[in-house]
Structure formats: structure tokens, C-alpha cells
Write an enzyme that holds these catalytic residues in place. Structure first.
Site, PDB file in Angstrom:
ATOM      1  N   SER A 118       0.828  -1.213   0.000  1.00  0.00           N
ATOM      2  CA  SER A 118       0.000   0.000   0.000  1.00  0.00           C
ATOM      3  C   SER A 118       0.861   1.261   0.000  1.00  0.00           C
ATOM      4  CB  SER A 118      -0.911   0.006   1.231  1.00  0.00           C
ATOM      5  OG  SER A 118      -1.646  -1.189   1.291  1.00  0.00           O
TER       6      SER A 118
HETATM    7  N1  SAM Z   1      -0.379  -4.853   4.236  1.00  0.00           N
HETATM    8  C1  SAM Z   1       0.330  -5.149   3.034  1.00  0.00           C
HETATM    9  C2  SAM Z   1       1.696  -4.536   2.985  1.00  0.00           C
HETATM   10  O1  SAM Z   1       2.085  -3.822   3.944  1.00  0.00           O
HETATM   11  O2  SAM Z   1       2.418  -4.785   2.008  1.00  0.00           O
HETATM   12  C3  SAM Z   1      -0.438  -4.806   1.782  1.00  0.00           C
HETATM   13  C4  SAM Z   1      -1.602  -5.684   1.603  1.00  0.00           C
HETATM   14  S1  SAM Z   1      -2.203  -5.857  -0.055  1.00  0.00           S
HETATM   15  C5  SAM Z   1      -2.886  -4.285  -0.364  1.00  0.00           C
HETATM   16  C6  SAM Z   1      -3.583  -6.922   0.332  1.00  0.00           C
HETATM   17  C7  SAM Z   1      -3.185  -8.331   0.707  1.00  0.00           C
HETATM   18  O3  SAM Z   1      -4.327  -9.001   1.218  1.00  0.00           O
HETATM   19  C8  SAM Z   1      -2.677  -9.161  -0.461  1.00  0.00           C
HETATM   20  O4  SAM Z   1      -1.397  -9.651  -0.187  1.00  0.00           O
HETATM   21  C9  SAM Z   1      -3.715 -10.279  -0.583  1.00  0.00           C
HETATM   22  O5  SAM Z   1      -3.165 -11.515  -1.005  1.00  0.00           O
HETATM   23  C10 SAM Z   1      -4.229 -10.351   0.855  1.00  0.00           C
HETATM   24  N2  SAM Z   1      -5.544 -10.975   1.014  1.00  0.00           N
HETATM   25  C11 SAM Z   1      -6.659 -10.841   0.236  1.00  0.00           C
HETATM   26  N3  SAM Z   1      -7.669 -11.561   0.761  1.00  0.00           N
HETATM   27  C12 SAM Z   1      -7.179 -12.157   1.891  1.00  0.00           C
HETATM   28  C13 SAM Z   1      -7.746 -13.034   2.853  1.00  0.00           C
HETATM   29  N4  SAM Z   1      -9.021 -13.448   2.805  1.00  0.00           N
HETATM   30  N5  SAM Z   1      -6.963 -13.442   3.877  1.00  0.00           N
HETATM   31  C14 SAM Z   1      -5.674 -13.046   3.965  1.00  0.00           C
HETATM   32  N6  SAM Z   1      -5.081 -12.230   3.074  1.00  0.00           N
HETATM   33  C15 SAM Z   1      -5.834 -11.780   2.053  1.00  0.00           C
END
Ligand code: SAM
Length: 208
Positions: free
Chosen positions: A57
Site C-alpha cells: 500500500s
Molecule cells: N499490508 C500489506 C503490505 O504492507 O504490504 C499490503 C496488503 S495488499 C494491499 C492486500 C493483501 O491481502 C494481499 O497480499 C492479498 O493476497 C491479501 N488478502 C486478500 N484476501 C485475503 C484473505 N481473505 N486473507 C488473507 N489475506 C488476504
């Protein structure tokens, strides 16, 4: 912006980061959490691709969400969506050695990468879980703080249930194109919901 110092100055100037959060961000080099070929863009306020169609993000969003979450030393924080591990590292710095961050990620390879990034940055107070975060992590519930870093259609019931009394949950809720960043507080068992700002996140993909 070409350095972490310039990024931190920007985050303070915009008001996205408090002094306390800026101090934490200063200790964590975002370049260590982005792919090699994108390192020259690490200090701009923009999301960047990290593979598997996912993103790290934008720093402004990371610090604004962290600010809303109001994290204190010694707390246990649950994060859904570890991605690169950058947000988890910021939280780990704020909760300190007496606190803990539990971060859940659905993409196995990202779990390993987030773990490696955070270990390299020196954080030992983060637990990484490969799972569907819409179900939370009942084993260690309730949580004083929960942060979801992917876009939900609605607030997953499990996360509402696993939020401690007096706890805070920050989550983007809306369509795949635009979401409202919600700050939810549990007070006397009731959820109080406050809309903060519009955001755009990759989708939360899970059962709930
Ligand atoms: N917090 C992260 C960082 O600091 O880099 C960025 C997160 S990215 C915007 C969103 C993440 O949520 C992705 O890696 C995606 O694979 C994960 N994601 C989506 N649905 C999910 C779920 N149900 N459970 C766990 N992770 C999930």
C-alpha cells in the site's frame, strides 16, 4: 522523494503520520519491502506491485490507517493481508517487544516473502499465518486492534466477534473500485462505525 527521510518529512507534512508513527516509519526502509526492480520508487507515496496481482500500500495510507488504529505499546494486533510485510513491521515497531502482531495472508509465497522481509528488518514479534483472514484467528482472540489491508464487501462477522471490548478495527469496505475506510469501535458490545476517507484496495478474497 528519494530517501526514507524525505518520505517521513512528507508523511508528517501531510498529517498522515503523527510524530510517533513517523519515528517508527523512519526505522523501516520501504525499499527493503518492494521488488528489486521497483526500489527506485520505494519512497513515493504510491502503491507498488509485489507479485500475484497484489500491492504494497501507499505509505500515506499505511500511516493514516496506523494512526486511526491508535496502537499502543504492549498491544496484540491482528492484521489481515500481510502482503510485503511493511504494514506489519510498522505495527511491530509500535507495539514493541512486549506486544505482538499476528498477520494473515492467503498467498503462500507472499507469506514467505513477508516473513523474510520482516526478519531481515529485525522484527521477532510478528507471527505469520497462511490462511483466509476473513475468519480471523480465533486461537488468540480477542484482539485489541484489528486492521484489514484489502477491500471487503462488508465487515466479516468473525472479525467483529474477535474484536475485544473497547477494541478498534480499521477496514476498507465497499466495491472493487472504491471503498470507505471505516474505523469501528466495540463499546459495551455495540459496534460504532465511523467513515473516514475514500480508498482503493485490492479485494479481500475469502469465505465471508
Ligand atoms: N499490508 C500489506 C503490505 O504492507 O504490504 C499490503 C496488503 S495488499 C494491499 C492486500 C493483501 O491481502 C494481499 O497480499 C492479498 O493476497 C491479501 N488478502 C486478500 N484476501 C485475503 C484473505 N481473505 N486473507 C488473507 N489475506 C488476504
Amino acid at each position: 522523494m528519494n530517501s526514507n527521510q524525505e518520505l517521513v518529512n512528507y508523511l508528517l507534512g501531510t498529517g498522515y503520520a503523527s510524530e510517533k508513527i513517523a519515528k517508527a516509519v523512519m526505522k523501516i526502509d520501504r525499499a527493503d519491502f518492494v521488488p528489486e526492480q521497483l526500489k527506485q520508487n520505494a519512497y513515493i507515496d504510491s502503491p507498488l506491485p509485489i507479485g500475484h496481482g497484489q500491492t504494497i500500500s501507499a505509505p500515506g495510507v499505511v500511516t493514516f490507517m496506523t494512526r486511526l488504529l491508535d496502537v499502543q505499546e504492549g498491544m496484540t494486533v491482528l492484521e489481515v493481508g500481510a502482503g510485503s510485510g511493511y504494514q506489519a513491521a510498522v505495527l511491530a515497531e509500535l507495539v514493541g517487544e512486549k506486544g505482538k502482531v499476528i498477520t494473515i495472508e492467503r498467498v503462500a509465497e507472499l507469506v514467505e516473502r513477508a516473513k523474510a522481509n520482516c526478519m531481515r528488518a529485525g522484527y521477532k514479534n510478528i507471527e505469520f499465518i497462511h490462511s483466509d483472514g476473513t475468519k480471523g484467528h480465533p486461537a488468540k482472540a480477542p484482539y485489541e486492534r484489528i486492521i484489514v489491508t484489502a477491500a471487503a464487501r462488508s465487515v466479516p462477522k468473525a472479525l467483529e466477534e474477535q474484536l475485544a471490548e473497547g477494541g478498534k478495527l480499521v477496514i476498507p469496505v465497499g466495491s472493487s473500485y472504491r471503498q470507505d475506510l471505516l474505523l469501528i469501535q466495540k463499546l459495551k458490545g455495540e459496534l460504532q462505525v465511523e467513515k473516514t476517507m475514500p480508498v482503493v484496495f485490492v479485494p479481500l478474497i475469502g469465505e465471508e
